[in-house]
Design an enzyme around this catalytic site. Structure first.
Site, PDB file in Angstrom:
ATOM      1  N   ASP A  47       0.848  -1.206   0.000  1.00 39.93           N
ATOM      2  CA  ASP A  47       0.000   0.000   0.000  1.00 39.93           C
ATOM      3  C   ASP A  47       0.881   1.253   0.000  1.00 39.93           C
ATOM      4  O   ASP A  47       0.663   2.180  -0.775  1.00 39.93           O
ATOM      5  CB  ASP A  47      -0.863   0.086   1.263  1.00 39.93           C
ATOM      6  CG  ASP A  47      -1.973  -0.939   1.322  1.00 39.93           C
ATOM      7  OD1 ASP A  47      -3.135  -0.543   1.205  1.00 39.93           O
ATOM      8  OD2 ASP A  47      -1.659  -2.132   1.496  1.00 39.93           O
ATOM      9  N   ASP A 122      -6.639   5.128  -4.434  1.00 41.37           N
ATOM     10  CA  ASP A 122      -6.562   4.026  -3.474  1.00 41.37           C
ATOM     11  C   ASP A 122      -5.377   3.168  -3.925  1.00 41.37           C
ATOM     12  O   ASP A 122      -5.449   2.484  -4.949  1.00 41.37           O
ATOM     13  CB  ASP A 122      -7.872   3.212  -3.448  1.00 41.37           C
ATOM     14  CG  ASP A 122      -7.942   2.341  -2.202  1.00 41.37           C
ATOM     15  OD1 ASP A 122      -6.880   2.108  -1.585  1.00 41.37           O
ATOM     16  OD2 ASP A 122      -9.042   1.882  -1.854  1.00 41.37           O
ATOM     17  N   ILE A 124      -3.960   0.485  -2.776  1.00 46.57           N
ATOM     18  CA  ILE A 124      -4.436  -0.899  -2.906  1.00 46.57           C
ATOM     19  C   ILE A 124      -5.853  -0.922  -2.371  1.00 46.57           C
ATOM     20  O   ILE A 124      -6.084  -0.746  -1.178  1.00 46.57           O
ATOM     21  CB  ILE A 124      -3.594  -1.924  -2.116  1.00 46.57           C
ATOM     22  CG1 ILE A 124      -2.206  -2.066  -2.721  1.00 46.57           C
ATOM     23  CG2 ILE A 124      -4.291  -3.299  -2.146  1.00 46.57           C
ATOM     24  CD1 ILE A 124      -1.432  -3.251  -2.192  1.00 46.57           C
ATOM     25  N   THR A 127      -7.354  -4.444   0.251  1.00 51.19           N
ATOM     26  CA  THR A 127      -6.125  -4.923   0.932  1.00 51.19           C
ATOM     27  C   THR A 127      -6.344  -6.335   1.497  1.00 51.19           C
ATOM     28  O   THR A 127      -5.429  -7.159   1.468  1.00 51.19           O
ATOM     29  CB  THR A 127      -5.738  -3.960   2.079  1.00 51.19           C
ATOM     30  OG1 THR A 127      -5.763  -2.642   1.569  1.00 51.19           O
ATOM     31  CG2 THR A 127      -4.358  -4.254   2.610  1.00 51.19           C
ATOM     32  N   HIS A 215     -18.396  -5.511   4.899  1.00 49.13           N
ATOM     33  CA  HIS A 215     -18.440  -4.399   3.943  1.00 49.13           C
ATOM     34  C   HIS A 215     -19.797  -4.277   3.255  1.00 49.13           C
ATOM     35  O   HIS A 215     -20.042  -3.298   2.564  1.00 49.13           O
ATOM     36  CB  HIS A 215     -17.358  -4.566   2.866  1.00 49.13           C
ATOM     37  CG  HIS A 215     -15.968  -4.440   3.401  1.00 49.13           C
ATOM     38  ND1 HIS A 215     -14.850  -4.635   2.634  1.00 49.13           N
ATOM     39  CD2 HIS A 215     -15.523  -4.122   4.644  1.00 49.13           C
ATOM     40  CE1 HIS A 215     -13.773  -4.463   3.376  1.00 49.13           C
ATOM     41  NE2 HIS A 215     -14.148  -4.162   4.602  1.00 49.13           N
ATOM     42  N   SER A 239     -12.465  -5.570  -3.897  1.00 47.26           N
ATOM     43  CA  SER A 239     -11.977  -4.368  -4.600  1.00 47.26           C
ATOM     44  C   SER A 239     -12.911  -3.849  -5.688  1.00 47.26           C
ATOM     45  O   SER A 239     -13.935  -4.455  -5.992  1.00 47.26           O
ATOM     46  CB  SER A 239     -10.587  -4.589  -5.200  1.00 47.26           C
ATOM     47  OG  SER A 239     -10.678  -5.198  -6.484  1.00 47.26           O
ATOM     48  N   LYS A 242     -14.861  -5.238  -9.169  1.00 52.25           N
ATOM     49  CA  LYS A 242     -16.283  -5.502  -9.415  1.00 52.25           C
ATOM     50  C   LYS A 242     -16.856  -4.548 -10.468  1.00 52.25           C
ATOM     51  O   LYS A 242     -17.730  -4.918 -11.237  1.00 52.25           O
ATOM     52  CB  LYS A 242     -17.079  -5.382  -8.103  1.00 52.25           C
ATOM     53  CG  LYS A 242     -16.734  -6.481  -7.099  1.00 52.25           C
ATOM     54  CD  LYS A 242     -17.624  -6.436  -5.861  1.00 52.25           C
ATOM     55  CE  LYS A 242     -17.230  -5.438  -4.818  1.00 52.25           C
ATOM     56  NZ  LYS A 242     -15.905  -5.624  -4.215  1.00 52.25           N
ATOM     57  N   ARG A 256     -24.032  -3.191  -3.473  1.00 55.92           N
ATOM     58  CA  ARG A 256     -23.292  -2.877  -2.248  1.00 55.92           C
ATOM     59  C   ARG A 256     -24.227  -2.206  -1.244  1.00 55.92           C
ATOM     60  O   ARG A 256     -24.136  -1.001  -0.980  1.00 55.92           O
ATOM     61  CB  ARG A 256     -22.108  -1.965  -2.591  1.00 55.92           C
ATOM     62  CG  ARG A 256     -21.082  -1.821  -1.465  1.00 55.92           C
ATOM     63  CD  ARG A 256     -19.950  -0.881  -1.881  1.00 55.92           C
ATOM     64  NE  ARG A 256     -18.901  -0.826  -0.902  1.00 55.92           N
ATOM     65  CZ  ARG A 256     -17.854  -1.650  -0.848  1.00 55.92           C
ATOM     66  NH1 ARG A 256     -17.719  -2.587  -1.758  1.00 55.92           N
ATOM     67  NH2 ARG A 256     -16.950  -1.525   0.089  1.00 55.92           N
ATOM     68  N   ASP A 271     -12.758   4.728  -3.142  1.00 56.09           N
ATOM     69  CA  ASP A 271     -13.258   3.364  -3.353  1.00 56.09           C
ATOM     70  C   ASP A 271     -14.234   3.280  -4.522  1.00 56.09           C
ATOM     71  O   ASP A 271     -14.664   2.175  -4.874  1.00 56.09           O
ATOM     72  CB  ASP A 271     -13.953   2.838  -2.088  1.00 56.09           C
ATOM     73  CG  ASP A 271     -12.957   2.413  -1.017  1.00 56.09           C
ATOM     74  OD1 ASP A 271     -11.848   1.998  -1.377  1.00 56.09           O
ATOM     75  OD2 ASP A 271     -13.299   2.495   0.184  1.00 56.09           O
TER      76      ASP A 271
END
Ligand code: AMP
Ligand code: MG
Length: 325
Positions: A47, A122, A124, A127, A215, A239, A242, A256, A271
């Protein structure tokens, strides 16, 4: 802007180098060595290395630009983390020469100022997926007057061809507002223009969602899928990959809904900025679960939004209606 614009060339170069660093770290399994930040999310050598490289390369070409990125060097500077600092510097030096102090200063080019023109990074995304050996993405976007105008996403571990999930891996996605969405191999070859699925009937649709139950709300998605007569099992993936999966027509939706363990969670701009333009420019539609467009103007957190819904556009209203259950 077009593919020859300095912004596009610089961003693609930066995320390609950052991906190589991440894969080097992963190969050495050093990626398993993580520091627990105050929010307890694991943050790895990769990262920090990825953020240092991308910030350095963007600032070199665009010294006036603001970069809003996920990490800062506070933890890394602590004497107790000197071994990790050494490893970050070592990995960055495979690509760009600099001392540990240089590397920390590149990481700290990041600011939390959302201005008229800024980059969201971002280094990574996913993560947890990176640590597990699954999917992760390096995600970078340019936001101008609240609109995402460019999006770049490197997914080093994602299969290139969804017809061959065990085949070649490593995808570079990018999108230019008004000019389309594209996927290339990590070396820049094999470029394809992306378009979302043309499915018109929700019973033929498929969807992707996070792996992590913290999440998102898997159970709620399952109920929604039943309501929409979706028979196929969900494709769980870490991540912003998607968004790429929807952009290339592999899944019809990316759902989501906020996790029941944290219903008031607000999403971070880094994100969703890169992923959202990649889906939109492929013909998709992106809103929150209330049908509102994503807000990239009110700071690091998307305070006005609630969850995320990405579709092929054709079925967007159908999904929003079903969400009213
Ligand atoms: P994913 O890989 O799609 O599950 O998303 C990874 C991202 O989820 C990370 O970059 C975090 O910023 C974000 N995240 C962390 N906590 C939450 C939460 N409670 N709800 C939604 N997203 C979260
Ligand atoms: Mg992230």
């Amino acid at each position: 802007m077009d593919e020859h614009s300095l912004e596009v060339v610089t961003a693609l170069h930066a995320i390609t180098i950052a991906s190589a660093l991440c894969e080097n770290v992963r190969r050495e399994l050093a990626g398993r060595e993580s520091i627990l930040k105050s929010d307890r999310s694991p943050v790895t050598i990769a990262d920090y290395g990825s953020q240092a490289i991308i910030c350095k390369l963007i600032k070199e070409k665009f010294p006036q630009d603001i970069i809003v990125a996920e990490e800062d060097s506070t933890e890394l500077r602590k004497p107790s983390h000197s071994k990790i600092m050494d490893q970050v510097t070592h990995h960055v030096n495979d690509f760009i020469q600099g001392s540990s102090e240089d590397v920390n200063s590149w990481i700290d080019f990041s600011s939390d100022c959302v201005t008229n023109r800024f980059w969201a990074l971002d280094p990574i995304d996913g993560t947890k997926g990176f640590i597990r050996g699954d999917q992760y993405a390096i995600a970078l976007a340019l936001i101008e007057k609240g609109i995402v105008t460019l999006g770049f996403m490197a997914c080093p571990n994602l299969y290139v061809d969804h017809g061959q999930p065990n085949g070649k891996r490593g995808c570079l996605f990018f999108a230019i507002r008004g000019k389309g969405s594209f996927q290339m191999d990590m070396d820049g070859g094999g470029r394809k223009t992306l378009s979302v699925s043309r499915v018109k009937n929700s019973s033929e649709a498929s969807f992707t969602e996070s792996v992590e139950p913290d999440h998102t709300d898997h159970l709620f998605h399952q109920r929604l899928a039943q309501k929409l007569n979706i028979g196929k099992p969900s494709l769980r993936m870490d991540s912003q990959a998607k968004y790429g999966i929807v952009a290339r027509g592999e899944a019809t939706f990316y759902l989501r809904a906020p996790s029941s363990s944290e219903p008031d969670y607000r999403e971070n701009i880094w994100d969703h900025a890169a992923g959202s333009i990649i889906a939109e420019e492929a013909g998709g539609r992106v809103t929150d679960t209330w049908g509102q467009s994503l807000d990239f103007t009110s700071g690091i957190k998307m305070k006005k939004n609630h969850g995320i819904v990405v579709t092929n556009g054709i079925l967007h209203e159908v999904v929003l209606k079903a969400l009213e259950m």
